[in-house]
Design an enzyme around this catalytic site. Sequence first.
Site, mmCIF file in Angstrom:
data_model
loop_
_atom_site.group_PDB
_atom_site.id
_atom_site.type_symbol
_atom_site.label_atom_id
_atom_site.label_comp_id
_atom_site.label_asym_id
_atom_site.label_seq_id
_atom_site.Cartn_x
_atom_site.Cartn_y
_atom_site.Cartn_z
ATOM 1 N N CYS A 153 0.758 -1.298 0.192
ATOM 2 C CA CYS A 153 -0.084 0.088 -0.007
ATOM 3 C C CYS A 153 0.933 1.248 -0.011
ATOM 4 C CB CYS A 153 -0.813 0.062 1.246
ATOM 5 S SG CYS A 153 -2.427 0.921 0.930
ATOM 6 N N HIS A 204 -3.738 -5.779 1.123
ATOM 7 C CA HIS A 204 -3.372 -5.885 2.345
ATOM 8 C C HIS A 204 -3.124 -7.437 2.568
ATOM 9 C CE1 HIS A 204 -2.586 -1.774 3.324
ATOM 10 N NE2 HIS A 204 -3.690 -1.432 2.540
ATOM 11 N N GLU A 221 -1.725 -8.797 4.826
ATOM 12 C CA GLU A 221 -1.558 -9.056 6.500
ATOM 13 C C GLU A 221 -2.881 -8.738 7.236
ATOM 14 O OE1 GLU A 221 -0.896 -6.365 4.482
ATOM 15 O OE2 GLU A 221 -1.013 -4.440 5.492
#
EC number: 6.3.5.3
Lengths: 225, 743
Positions: free
Chosen positions: A86, A196, A198
């Site tokens: 990002c 993302h 994560e």
Amino acid sequence: MKAAVILLPGLNRDRDMIAALTKISGTPPVTVWQTDTAIPDVDLVVIPGGFSYGDYLRCGAIAARMPVLDAVRRKAAEGVRVMGVCNGFQILLEAGLLPGALMRNASLHFVCREVKLEVANADTAFTRGYSKGQVIRCPVAHHDGNYFADADTLKRLEDNGQVVFRYAEGTNPNGSMHDIAGIVNEAGNVLGMMPHPENLIEAAHGGDDGRALFESALDLAGVAG
Amino acid sequence: MTIPNDIRITEDLIAAHGLKPDEYQRILDLIGREPSFTELGIFSAMWNEHCSYKSSKKWLRTLPTSGPQVIQGPGENAGVVDIGDGDCVVFKMESHNHPSYIEPYQGAATGVGGILRDVFTMGARPVAAMNALRFGEPDHAKTRHLVSGVVAGVGGYGNSFGVPTVGGEVEFDARYNGNCLVNAFAAGLAKTDAIFYSKAEGVGLPVVYLGAKTGRDGVGGATMASAEFDDSIEEKRPTVQVGDPFTEKCLLEACLELMQTGAVIAIQDMGAAGLTCSAVEMGAKGDLGIELDLDCVPVREERMSAYEMMLSESQERMLMVLRPEKEDEAKAIFVKWGLDFAIVGKTTDDLRFRIVHQGEEVANLPIKDLGDEAPEYDRPWMEPGRHAPLPASNVPEVEDYGAALLTLLGSANGASRRWVWEQYDTLIQGNSLQIPGGDAGVIRVDGHETKALAFSSDVTPRYVEADPYEGGKQAVAECWRNLTATGALPLAATDNLNFGNPEKPEIMGQLVKAIEGIGEACAALDMPIVSGNVSLYNETNGVAILPTPTIGGVGLIPDWGKMARIGTFSEGDVLILLGGDGTHLGQSVYLRDVLGEAYGPPPPVDLVIEKRNGEFLRSAISNGQIKACHDISDGGMIVAVAEMCMAAGVGADIDIGDGAVHAALFGEDQARYVVAVGSDLANWLTINAEGAGVPFRILGTAGGNALTAGANLSISLAEMKKAHESWFPDFMAGEFVESADAA
């Protein structure tokens, strides 16, 4: 394998990234502050997402000029794996470690939703845990994720297999050219991606499609060669 | 060259500060002389409605605010509630209505910034946000502009700061045409032994200014927020502050780091009326005087007067009383984060609020009296009229119930809010278990294996308008119900009371009766009010908004593995209605959006039944018997089932019972839920419901790709989704035309 997370004021998915790396590898990553001029001996350097310096200039432009980014460049040149997610991706572009640019989303709005990603190249240090053509789920959350590059650069990226993730099944959330969601550098040790991973690594997230990315990058057991 | 602080006090100047002649007389009596210009500004800031609650205080005192779970009730920056294991949740909701109407992006952004600061000032890291937004009718010329600006502002600030927005409301009504509502909620997590308060302690200790520099933005903002609008509002634009989420994020990290060093004795954020309110609050609470030297205040503009500095509402600022021996350590943290850190004054033992500028004393006021002696009014109020009962048989039926359902699913107020919440980061921090689109937002408690917190923001303004007392009860009950529908135990709530001009007895009557209803419901449902905000004078050219007492509730889920969602069921599961069939159509959306009418009483709320039904449901969820659950609210049972089907991607075939069709489908009777259970558990659940005295009826079975209710309606999922999902994007794209297929 040891990991380092770069901390810059205004980043805000640093805690998400640290949590993911800790849960997956069992060891918390070391953190490196904006003014540090050296990064400890690690195998993976991660620049997480957020709004470094408020994104008050172009996204990532101020961050790319901080002392710690010189240290990141040196690590990349040494062949250490570097991953920007990002805002981290935006910073790697501004730092000249990856080609192209990320423009404002075509909708002109911030967008946070789950998209589908096709693994376009499963032959990189970051994507070995997936198979080529595999479609995974992954959330996005950004305002400036509209990937752009000139025709020559795009051709080179495609010809070299540097496009590793592509928005799939009509879920391109930002207007990116060639549905590009993530790319690697020519050497294959620097990855930048807008989504993302994560935020999709455990049951509480409703899935763990992002996990294999970290397992690959960290050479964890279970990931093929 | 010196900056002039002396301006002659005239009647016009006093009136321009929103002070009534008798209020000014009170100032003269209190200090025994004419106030200086700076002092007049300070009084105006402290004694306006926004800061002093002078019209509402008498009634707010009646609200239940305590309970074994409550660590801190109203009166601090935010309420604090125990969630066990040494953790607590810190939360509050606050309005930013007037600024958002004048400048939607910055108004909304700084509303979010202000409420986040309230939470982290207390030592809590913000973990969830919500926004209750209310706009004028969709085809009003200003509405699209306001929606676009407010949503971008909420997202722009919250996304950059890094807090997930997990819930909220968006509603349209012509009564908000001249006065939109932006109610921002934030919650944070802290340790119960590390909560920070605003009460100063110790004489001669440094008062430290932290964060961003002071500019002229927002000078007079709190006074502006306490006045009605007229056609000159454009001139008020300079009273709106400008937000800087980057600085706020740095301020958050710096404050939390600083709090760990033990350097902080007291801390208070600078919100409305900035330096004035924060300094007075800290001193008055601690029975101490405060002396400020304005020459030490970090400023970003030249030649600011004492008046401007004292009334500036520049954002991202804090005031703190520091342990002197920790000064160097504290300063280093702020330097690291690139923030200002300046000692601007000290605590004193004389109970005076003394301001020095350019070596000259420009204000010297009794600090306790500034707050304690603020005027308090028992304003005349009128008992609101009540509507005669409205049996469903007096409400017209329609030919095509399928079309009526589609109208509701695709109406301005019934359509999906995806367009809005996809512009908010709902996932950041990695703890979001339920994002907007369900009954409540849910996040897991970081560091705990099973615990989660649920958040919901609710009020039905048309009910409150029709019957403020029942409407006030309903706002609390619906919030409690939404939390319960996830399996959460509601713990406490914050109230954001948005009303018109309290000097009008009928408006004051709405406020009084709504608070009575809220208080009664909070007491009956064990959901005390621990923080809140009152926003009055929400009127433009004499037209008041719908009375809108927004309730933001927080609940605790002991084990999120057993939490209920609205769409987690599949083919073959059984849908069961809990709480009885629909009968009540007064003030329903069926009346409003299908028939184009608004009459009758709102549905009454029986708090005993509410509690009984909710407790039964919660225990069934915690026993793992419920696959999915949705509360019944606007649009009644059929809209609830339709929303569940769309979320699950599976249809259902249901039986609507023997009552009047329109009431069974669209009745908005309270204390009801639709649940989905595995077919093997359906009988078991109904037997238990019977045992608990909870009315129930098996609606039917999930399956197929259409929602069918006997011969009354059968609509495909695709058709419902299209109606539900397209209204908002079409409206914002400007391609909206009045629906022609309304029944």
